[in-house]
Design a protein around this motif. Structure first.
Motif: not given
Ligand SMILES: *[C@@H]1O[C@H](CO)[C@@H](O)[C@H](O)[C@H]1NC(C)=O
Ligand SMILES: *[C@@H]1O[C@H](CO)[C@@H](O)[C@H](O)[C@H]1NC(C)=O
Ligand SMILES: *[C@@H]1O[C@H](CO)[C@@H](O)[C@H](O)[C@H]1NC(C)=O
Length: 660
Positions: A563-578
């Motif tokens: 799911n989209p929440g897994r993108i940063s988990v694998f890509s190692e990119a920052p992902d912030s909740t606003f």
């Protein structure tokens, strides 16, 4: 028994008592008192000593030889004291005027000879020479002259903490020994904000910090959300480098906070067997607080007296509690800070980050935690990327199927596009993958390719690093027994036991292949002055959903799928909740309309963490976002479970230095 032998044994008993009495160790763990109906804690450790007669301040009340006093450092004229104290009452929730009936003032004192000043009328003023004792309220031990720091005590009504604590002089911690009335709630103590002054070396001076109970702290036992773990392991000798960096920058750790067990994803209520899930203060007060950094999320959303919490995000454990509690929360780029002395879920995927209300404090805390790996953009001119791509955003926000949450999401992304002068384009990740599948994954749809990757990495790594040594240690102490483990980690570890080393190696490859693809095809960095990320990727984090905690879920499962929440988990990119806002719906619990949070996740290219925080600051400044408040809604208001009578005395105080 003969008289003679009885006499002998009595004699030996007496001498035995003498010996043990000589080695008795008596220590104070501090003292809990009330001053004008406010609960306080007197630290057992002093901040320094003043010269004072035991009979001084005869009109000031005392308990166990302690009297409330105030220290004023700096060149403050006596005439200015009332104004100073009025100012203190505005910025500090610990100080109250009753501490100022006895004042230690630095510099020369004229008050005792000069009549009629305002301060003289109210107080007795003595001088203080020791400039190392910070200004603020203290309890003075009259017999010795020792000044003991004051903590204000609060009820942890959100059930967010596992153990409240105070610092010891040796740089360690010990459990706070105090309990005020509360509905099965712990008591947490916070030090006066007046003791701390922000400097370049201590940018977090006085900032009150909650720490997820997987970070080890010197002098404290840890639980990882498991009672057996807490029971068998001793207190940690040292604090891990991540939290130590925050402490060195002046942060005040006030307690360890709840985590779902071993930082695995758990739902209220059946999953949380060892510890009870914290209470989400938003809406009806009975919404799932999410996991695993839910102690951090529930507390930062509930308590004005807490500034920030450090959590960890492996598969959403910061972003999800931030979303459902209407807070900012960040999963950072990988590898920005050491996770030494932090319980691992998966070292390949684990990241440390914050749950916070104030985007300026967020920036300062990131800069301390990530050091040279983080570039604060707070006072710089940035060139925002103008490519905005959205995943799962409402396609027809004005259509008959659209909801109030859709309208908030759409209006936000439109405002963002205007703000960065950008274009909005839907992102279909599956389609993009099909159009440019890496050779190693040729012909495999994205959802299939990554279906078991997360479940494999977290289970194989946690089994080796946590479960196996824990089981062995527990069995050695308890005659071969297994410790109790909650259903979710058990099911997950059970899945891990079915996997081979080859499966694990495959999962690592899948992660690396996806990362390389995503970071080159979808969201590359831009290496130009003032620029970092080629674009923004947005996806909904929470859309006003009700996820009541009294709903029975199904059997726990293994976290397969993508799911989209897994993108940063694998890509190692920052992902912030606003946090974007909130929508109203009828609560089956209160039988009343309540407001439930709406939020979005925003990603930028790997290494561009500062850009997301800068965006949060700029959007708040521009009025596009509102920094969330504590309370029953993201804009404040009563928390239903908060007992109003007792909370009445609590001043509405924010850490003003960080506000804009
Ligand atoms: C109290 O605050 C006001 C407003 O910021 C300031 O003008 C005044 O000097 C302060 N008083 C003292 C004694 O610091
Ligand atoms: C906005 O972007 C367009 C096209 O990219 C460009 O022509 C225009 O000058 C930009 N406007 C501003 C205010 O930057
Ligand atoms: C994901 O893997 C699980 C376990 O092997 C399997 O049951 C499920 O059908 C898979 N789903 C997809 C979409 O491949």
């Amino acid at each position: 028994m003969s008289v003679r032998s009885l006499g002998l044994s009595l004699l030996s008993l007496v001498s035995c008592i003498k010996l043990s009495a000589a080695s008795a160790q008596l220590a104070s763990n501090g003292l809990s008192v009330t001053l004008n109906d406010v609960y306080y804690f007197i630290s057992p450790f002093s901040s320094g000593k003043v010269l004072v007669k035991p009979t001084a301040f005869p009109t000031v009340p005392s308990v166990f030889g302690f009297k409330p006093v105030t220290v004023v450092q700096g060149a403050v004229a006596e005439e200015a004291l009332p104004s100073l104290f009025a100012n203190w009452s505005k910025i500090d929730d610990v100080f109250q005027p009753a501490f100022a009936q006895a004042i230690f003032l630095a510099g020369s004192i004229t008050c005792l000879t000069k009549r009629g000043t305002a301060a003289r009328d109210l107080s007795t003023i003595l001088s203080i020479d020791d400039t190392s004792i910070p200004s603020g309220p203290y309890f003075l031990e009259m017999a010795t002259g020792f000044l003991h720091p004051v903590y204000r005590l609060y009820e942890d009504f959100a059930g967010a903490f596992t153990e409240p604590l105070i610092p010891t002089p040796g740089g360690k911690f010990q459990v706070l020994s105090a309990q005020i009335p509360g509905s099965a709630a712990l008591t947490v103590g916070v030090p006066s904000r007046l003791y701390f002054t922000k400097t370049a070396a201590k940018p977090l001076a006085g900032v009150r910090l909650g720490v997820k109970d997987i970070y080890r702290l010197a002098g404290m036992k840890g639980s990882n959300g498991n009672r057996a773990w807490y029971s068998i392991y001793p207190a940690s000798e040292s604090t891990g480098p991540a939290v130590q960096a925050l402490i060195d920058a002046g942060a005040q750790v006030i307690g360890l906070q709840k985590t779902s067990q071993f930082a695995n994803g758990e739902s209220a209520t059946a999953d949380w067997v060892d510890y009870h899930m914290p209470f989400n203060p938003r809406g009806d007060g009975y919404q799932d607080a999410s996991s695993s950094s839910s102690g951090g999320g529930a507390s930062v959303a509930s308590y004005e007296w807490l500034d920030i919490a450090i959590g960890s995000d492996t598969g959403g454990s910061i972003r999800n509690p931030a979303a459902v509690q209407g807070l900012f929360g960040n999963r950072p780029s990988h590898g920005l800070a050491s996770l030494d002395k932090v319980m691992p879920l998966s070292p390949t995927l684990d990241t440390p980050g914050f749950l916070v209300r104030d985007p300026y404090l967020w920036d300062t805390a990131n800069a301390v935690l990530y050091g040279d790996n983080y570039k604060s953009l707070a006072n710089t001119q940035v060139k925002y990327p103008n490519k905005i791509r959205t995943i799962y955003f409402p396609s027809d926000p004005t259509g008959p199927e659209s909801s109030a949450a859709d309208a908030i999401m759409t209006s936000f992304v439109n405002a963002l596009a205007t703000f960065v002068n950008g274009t909005i384009e839907p992102l279909e990740l599956d389609t993009a993958w099909d159009a440019s599948t890496p050779a190693e994954a040729a012909g495999i749809p994205l959802g299939d390719f990554l279906n078991t990757t997360y479940a494999t990495l977290i289970t194989k790594e946690q089994i080796a690093l946590v479960r196996d040594p824990f089981y062995a240690d527990y069995a050695a102490i308890h005659d071969g027994r297994h410790p109790f483990v909650n259903p979710v980690p058990l099911v997950r570890w059970g899945y891990g036991d079915t996997l081979s080393e080859g499966d694990y190696e495959a999962a690592k490859r899948e992660k690396a292949i996806f990362m390389d693809w995503f970071n080159s095809v979808i969201l590359p960095t831009v290496d130009q002055p003032g620029q970092c990320s080629s674009g923004f990727v947005l996806y909904p984090s929470i859309q006003g959903d009700q996820i009541p905690r009294n709903r029975y879920g199904g059997e726990p499962g293994v976290p397969f799928g993508f799911n989209p929440g897994r993108i940063s988990v694998f890509s190692e990119a920052p992902d912030s909740t606003f946090p974007l806002g909130q929508v109203s719906s009828l609560s089956a619990i209160t039988n009343h309309d309540e407001l439930f949070p709406v939020g979005v996740d925003i990603m930028v290219a790997k290494g561009c963490d500062g850009l997301l925080v800068k965006l949060a600051q700029d959007l708040v400044k521009a009025g596009i976002l509102t920094a969330p408040l504590t309370g029953g809604t993201v804009t404040g208001g009563d928390i239903l479970m908060k007992r109003r009578a007792e909370e009445k005395g609590i001043k509405k105080v924010r850490y003003v230095e960080y506000y804009y």
